[in-house]
Scaffold this motif. Structure first.
Motif, short mmCIF file in Angstrom:
data_model
loop_
_atom_site.label_atom_id
_atom_site.label_comp_id
_atom_site.label_asym_id
_atom_site.label_seq_id
_atom_site.Cartn_x
_atom_site.Cartn_y
_atom_site.Cartn_z
N GLY A 75 0.81 -1.21 0.00
CA GLY A 75 0.00 0.00 0.00
C GLY A 75 0.84 1.26 0.00
N THR A 76 1.95 1.24 0.72
CA THR A 76 2.80 2.42 0.78
C THR A 76 3.40 2.72 -0.59
OG1 THR A 76 3.33 1.92 3.09
CG2 THR A 76 4.74 3.52 1.96
N LEU A 77 3.69 1.67 -1.36
CA LEU A 77 4.22 1.89 -2.70
C LEU A 77 3.21 2.64 -3.56
CD1 LEU A 77 6.55 1.39 -4.65
CD2 LEU A 77 5.51 -0.81 -5.23
N GLN A 78 1.92 2.37 -3.36
CA GLN A 78 0.90 3.11 -4.10
C GLN A 78 0.89 4.58 -3.68
OE1 GLN A 78 -2.93 1.46 -5.43
NE2 GLN A 78 -3.91 2.88 -4.00
N ILE A 79 1.08 4.83 -2.40
CA ILE A 79 1.15 6.23 -1.93
C ILE A 79 2.35 6.94 -2.56
CG2 ILE A 79 1.37 7.71 0.10
CD1 ILE A 79 0.22 5.31 1.74
N VAL A 80 3.49 6.26 -2.57
CA VAL A 80 4.71 6.82 -3.12
C VAL A 80 4.52 7.21 -4.59
CG1 VAL A 80 7.07 6.22 -3.81
CG2 VAL A 80 6.26 5.68 -1.51
N ARG A 81 3.75 6.40 -5.33
CA ARG A 81 3.56 6.61 -6.76
C ARG A 81 2.37 7.51 -7.08
NH1 ARG A 81 4.45 0.26 -8.59
NH2 ARG A 81 6.74 0.28 -8.52
N ALA A 82 1.68 8.01 -6.07
CA ALA A 82 0.47 8.80 -6.28
C ALA A 82 0.81 10.17 -6.88
CB ALA A 82 -0.26 8.99 -4.95
N LYS A 84 1.32 14.06 -7.22
CA LYS A 84 1.86 14.97 -6.21
C LYS A 84 1.06 16.28 -6.16
CE LYS A 84 6.40 13.06 -7.30
NZ LYS A 84 6.42 12.04 -6.27
N ASP A 85 -0.28 16.15 -6.20
CA ASP A 85 -1.13 17.33 -6.22
C ASP A 85 -2.05 17.43 -5.01
OD1 ASP A 85 -2.86 15.25 -6.74
OD2 ASP A 85 -3.57 16.02 -8.68
N ASP A 113 10.83 9.26 0.15
CA ASP A 113 9.81 9.01 -0.88
C ASP A 113 8.39 9.24 -0.38
OD1 ASP A 113 11.69 8.48 -2.78
OD2 ASP A 113 11.63 6.30 -2.53
N ILE A 114 8.25 9.72 0.85
CA ILE A 114 6.94 10.12 1.35
C ILE A 114 7.06 11.55 1.89
CG2 ILE A 114 6.10 7.79 1.85
CD1 ILE A 114 7.05 9.85 4.81
N ALA A 115 5.90 12.21 1.99
CA ALA A 115 5.87 13.58 2.49
C ALA A 115 5.00 13.62 3.74
CB ALA A 115 5.31 14.51 1.42
N PRO A 116 5.59 13.67 4.93
CA PRO A 116 4.80 13.67 6.16
C PRO A 116 3.85 14.87 6.23
CG PRO A 116 7.11 13.18 6.62
CD PRO A 116 7.04 13.65 5.20
N ILE A 117 2.62 14.60 6.69
CA ILE A 117 1.60 15.63 6.83
C ILE A 117 1.28 15.89 8.29
CG2 ILE A 117 -0.81 16.22 6.34
CD1 ILE A 117 -0.45 14.47 3.75
N GLY A 255 1.88 11.99 2.29
CA GLY A 255 1.66 12.07 0.85
C GLY A 255 2.86 11.51 0.12
N PRO A 256 2.81 11.53 -1.21
CA PRO A 256 3.99 11.07 -1.97
C PRO A 256 5.14 12.06 -1.83
CG PRO A 256 2.36 12.07 -3.43
CD PRO A 256 1.73 11.99 -2.07
N GLY A 257 6.35 11.57 -1.90
CA GLY A 257 7.51 12.44 -1.85
C GLY A 257 7.42 13.50 -2.94
N GLY A 258 7.81 14.72 -2.59
CA GLY A 258 7.71 15.80 -3.56
C GLY A 258 6.44 16.61 -3.44
N LEU A 259 5.49 16.15 -2.60
CA LEU A 259 4.28 16.94 -2.36
C LEU A 259 4.68 18.26 -1.71
CD1 LEU A 259 1.13 16.96 -2.43
CD2 LEU A 259 1.20 15.99 -0.12
N SER A 260 4.20 19.36 -2.25
CA SER A 260 4.65 20.67 -1.78
C SER A 260 4.26 20.92 -0.33
CB SER A 260 4.06 21.77 -2.66
OG SER A 260 2.66 21.90 -2.43
N LEU A 261 5.04 21.77 0.33
CA LEU A 261 4.73 22.12 1.71
C LEU A 261 3.38 22.85 1.77
CD1 LEU A 261 5.55 22.18 4.66
CD2 LEU A 261 6.83 24.30 4.21
N THR A 262 3.05 23.60 0.73
CA THR A 262 1.75 24.27 0.69
C THR A 262 0.62 23.26 0.76
OG1 THR A 262 2.62 26.12 -0.61
CG2 THR A 262 0.24 25.75 -0.69
#
Length: 322
Positions: A75-82, A84-85, A113-117, A255-262
């Motif tokens: 499942g985490t692999l799917q999050i990583v590949r999601a 980035k919007d 490869d993930i973006a902590p929220i 979120g996926p890695g690269g998801l903006s801080l905004t």
């Protein structure tokens, strides 16, 4: 080693944040949430319990998909590949920071490869024993293990899971020889624990509480750094001679890695607003979780610290998954 403190926000602060934050724009496009966990698990129940409030806060419908497998890696692999919007996020648990140490390889970097929220909440674990085991506290369990090395056993929900590590931490710190019996999930483990086929285990407190109250299981100690309000008479494992022992089950939105801080801040604000609502707070508490929200930056720091701490636990317990 003490469990890192998860940043906390008071209910008043949450409410104030929700009142001060601007209303989020309505959207027909759903927010997709992937859970690398089985339907019916504690984390699954927690997220589904707050999904309606989260949808209202975000101004869009929430769609939840369970994608378990390989300790959460699938499942985490799917999050990583999601994308980035901000349209697709996930909710991970302790296993996310455990897997890099127990699996020979995983197809992503657990930090980059993930973006902590935000951390969403945490739930206590408890060490329970079948009442036929002649031990009423942690000291007696350790003394029994030292008197009969290699004859006691403990069960877990699977090799390399956080519940396995919760027990292995005590075995390592106590320097005792106890056999590990891994199961595929909690169902069979609980059945064998109740019947006495397994002598003790570390399990989530909420589902174990009815068995503890009925006397079918005996609680020897809670795993958290402080006692829990639902069982204030139950001492922590740390209080019983193991001051470095501290563990709780947490869930975090990523979120996926690269998801903006905004986008991460927007999503974090959505969880803030959702959990400022009484129905969402009460629903999460009813699932056995304490609300613990943190900023994206604080969440990233916490996960980095936990990955390092769990690597040490895995190394000391010599845990490996083929």
């Amino acid at each position: 080693m003490h469990s890192p403190t998860i940043p906390r926000r008071s209910i008043l602060a949450l409410a104030a944040a929700s009142l001060m934050a601007p209303a989020m724009a309505q959207s027909d496009k759903p927010l997709r949430i992937t859970l690398p966990l089985s339907a019916g698990s504690g984390a699954d129940g927690a997220i589904r319990a707050i999904s309606a409030s989260l949808g209202k806060a975000m101004g869009q419908p929430v769609v939840i998909e369970n994608l378990p497998g390989a300790g959460g890696i699938t499942g985490t692999l799917q999050i990583v590949r999601a994308p980035k919007d901000g349209s697709h996020i996930g909710v991970v648990s302790n296993n996310h920071v455990v897997n890099p140490s127990v699996y020979p390889s995983i197809p992503f970097d657990a930090l980059n490869d993930i973006a902590p929220i935000t951390i969403i909440g945490a739930t206590p674990f408890v060490l329970v024993a079948n009442p036929h085991l002649p031990a009423r506290n942690i000291q007696e369990l350790v003394a029994l293990a030292k008197a009969k090395p290699g004859t006691l056993n403990y069960g877990s929900s699977g090799n390399g899971t956080i519940l396995h590590l919760g027990a292995a931490m005590l075995v390592d710190q106590a320097k005792v020889d106890i056999k590990h019996i891994p199961y595929k999930g909690m169902g069979m483990l609980m059945n064998d624990l109740l019947s006495g086929q397994v002598q003790w285990a570390v399990v989530a407190l909420a589902p174990a509480a009815p068995h503890i109250k009925s006397g079918m299981l005996r609680a020897l100690g809670v795993t958290t750094a402080q006692r829990v309000s639902s069982m204030p008479e139950l001492p922590t494992i740390a209080e019983q001679g193991f001051p470095e022992y501290a563990l709780e089950g947490w869930i975090a939105a990523v979120g996926p890695g690269g998801l903006s801080l905004t986008e991460r801040n927007r999503l974090h604000r959505g969880f803030q607003q959702a959990l400022a609502q009484p129905e969402a707070r009460n629903a999460l508490v009813a699932q056995g979780y304490e609300i613990k929200l943190s900023t994206p930056e604080a969440t990233a720091a916490f996960m980095r610290s936990e990955l390092q701490r769990m690597a040490e636990v895995v190394k000391n317990a010599r845990v490996k998954v083929d």
